[in-house]
Design an enzyme around this catalytic site. Sequence first.
Site, PDB file in Angstrom:
ATOM      1  N   LYS A   1       0.952  -1.636  -0.079  1.00 43.54           N
ATOM      2  CA  LYS A   1      -0.137   0.247  -0.111  1.00 43.54           C
ATOM      3  C   LYS A   1       0.622   1.309  -0.108  1.00 43.54           C
ATOM      4  O   LYS A   1       2.013   0.918   0.556  1.00 43.54           O
ATOM      5  CB  LYS A   1      -1.014   0.086   1.593  1.00 43.54           C
ATOM      6  CG  LYS A   1      -2.235   1.113   1.398  1.00 43.54           C
ATOM      7  CD  LYS A   1      -2.474   0.723   2.211  1.00 43.54           C
ATOM      8  CE  LYS A   1      -4.103   2.181   2.793  1.00 43.54           C
ATOM      9  NZ  LYS A   1      -4.735   1.647   3.579  1.00 43.54           N
TER      10      LYS A   1
ATOM     11  N   SER B   1     -10.201   1.795   2.503  1.00 40.53           N
ATOM     12  CA  SER B   1      -9.232   2.501   2.297  1.00 40.53           C
ATOM     13  C   SER B   1      -7.949   1.496   1.136  1.00 40.53           C
ATOM     14  O   SER B   1      -7.616   2.663   0.379  1.00 40.53           O
ATOM     15  CB  SER B   1      -8.022   3.241   3.140  1.00 40.53           C
ATOM     16  OG  SER B   1      -7.593   3.119   3.446  1.00 40.53           O
TER      17      SER B   1
ATOM     18  N   SER C   1      -9.786  -0.534   7.086  1.00 40.19           N
ATOM     19  CA  SER C   1      -9.914  -0.793   6.008  1.00 40.19           C
ATOM     20  C   SER C   1      -8.716  -1.666   4.868  1.00 40.19           C
ATOM     21  O   SER C   1      -8.557  -1.420   3.876  1.00 40.19           O
ATOM     22  CB  SER C   1      -8.610   0.531   5.952  1.00 40.19           C
ATOM     23  OG  SER C   1      -9.137   1.456   6.232  1.00 40.19           O
TER      24      SER C   1
END
Lengths: 96, 507
Positions: free
Chosen positions: B96, B171, B195
């Site tokens: 990420k 997210s 997330s």
Amino acid sequence: MKLEKKDLEHVLKLAHLSVSESEKSALLPDLQRILDTMKSLDKVDLNTIEPSSYAFNQEAFIREDVVEQGDDLLMEQNAPDWESGCFSVPSILGDG
Amino acid sequence: MHPTGNLVVLVCRLFWGMVNMTSLIKKYHNEFKNQTRTVVDLTTAVFSQIEAKEPSVHAYISTFKEDALEKAAQIDAKFVKGEDLPLLAGIPIAIKDNMHIKNKRSTCGSKMLENFVAPFNATVVNHLEKQQAIFTGKVNMDEFAMGSSTENSAFFTTNNPWHPDYVPGGSSGGSAAAVAAGEAIVSLGSDTGGSIRQPAAFCGLVGLKPTYGRVSRYGLVAFASSLDQIGPFTRTVEDAAIVLESLCGQDKHDATSSNQAVPAFSKQLKKDIKGLKIAVPKELFGDVIDYKVKQRVAEALDVLVKQGASYEEVSMPSLNLSIATYYVIAPAEASSNLARFDGVRYTKRIENAANLTDMFTQTRGKYFGDEVKRRILLGTFALSSGYYDAYYLKAQKARTFIKQDFNKVFQKFDVVLSPTTPTMPFKKGEHTDDPVAMYLADLATIPANMTGLPAMSIPCGFVDGLPVGLQLVGKAFAESTLFNVGDCYQSVTDFHTKVPQGVSYEI
């Protein structure tokens, strides 16, 4: 509570954020709706409960106080204005 | 609980041989070791998939093909020499874009950090490098991890690999989409309010948020420091256990990292859940949950009962407070953490500021996106003089209340089971004009962040071709229990082996 434009402007100042008038018009109802959802916290008696800042009360992990060779923080590459080993910023007091 | 439960188990048992593969990582590792496949071959296949799927998925912000292939060749040479390498050696992993890989950009999905180059490795990246994993690239996310759909990325929206009209969740939407689309074997995400688990549910993957403190947060750009945890996305539970093993451990760079012993999670999978006690909170099984989601989760519960577990419905009234509690505490912490983005150190600054204050305020106004601004303002408000007691302090008390509820339930039960998300994956644009509707997506996932407890989402079926996720929350540091339950479930079901069109389960 009812959030007024002056409240928003006060918080914008505290947060060091500058937004346009049209952004303010959009932010005000959005923030109001979010604050309205907080009312659920008033439905429960929390007076006798202790607040928690963390999930667990684990003691913080303390490392040895010894000097280590730090990484190159790539300031020259990352800082918007880097001059002779210093950050360069605009004047604090304004023009001139 | 549901009449189709028997049928699910029966049908799955018929295909036992096909679904029994519970570790893709071990399969690739054995192939590398026996030299029936090279690391270069797998890495090349993953990059071919990236080239084929990126035009429709948009998971990656940056890719590292050259570095990856060079490293793959080096690892192949070691396998040829007969070296004993770790399980993750040669496994392509996506990271990420809020975790640092030295000398690569860490954008956090924000214009503010568009050109920011990481000066050091995150601790998790160091761990994976030690394991000789291969980094495929950095993946998309909601700006500063604030969002539940990846639509808040300042660069582009990632599509759900199961259907391009739908969001992948967020997210960590890029992390989920990359693995679901076969553009990585494993990925890392971060989870502050759901997330990792919510996008895992929306993309049909296993997503684990470890216990707070299990994994060092050093080198993860902070959103809400008392809630953030890093964890893996994988297809199988056994693979999640293998990845977590390599990420854990106390780190002198993160004072909140835990000194708890780290078990060999993947070696503790017992394939047996006889006597397991499951709590099912009615607050996460009521009208707030879409009936299609409830149906799939109820079927999964039946499977677990068939395997020897028992369940009871419980009441956890504090769960009704979790959204309000989260949207005070997380923004409050974020408003403090994001104060550092002021135009001095981090790449972006507006031109021609009249003075220092103008430079701060206008730089932040120009380069932060709408959701980030909302949360900074919300957090600043909740911490401001006159409102602190009414909002922040009250939310901290509600946090204790949620913890007490879980403590009570865990005196009698081993895990808390619920849907991971209240709804099926939603369409792009469906909630973008209504932040409160978007926040509701985290209804079931937030409590595990508030309490620091480990929680995992596991694929438990489909509705109209879109995946549904089941969430298990365990006792603090009891990830082994979650893995054992999840692995047992995957040994008799095949939902984790289903893949979107144009994707192979085994690459």
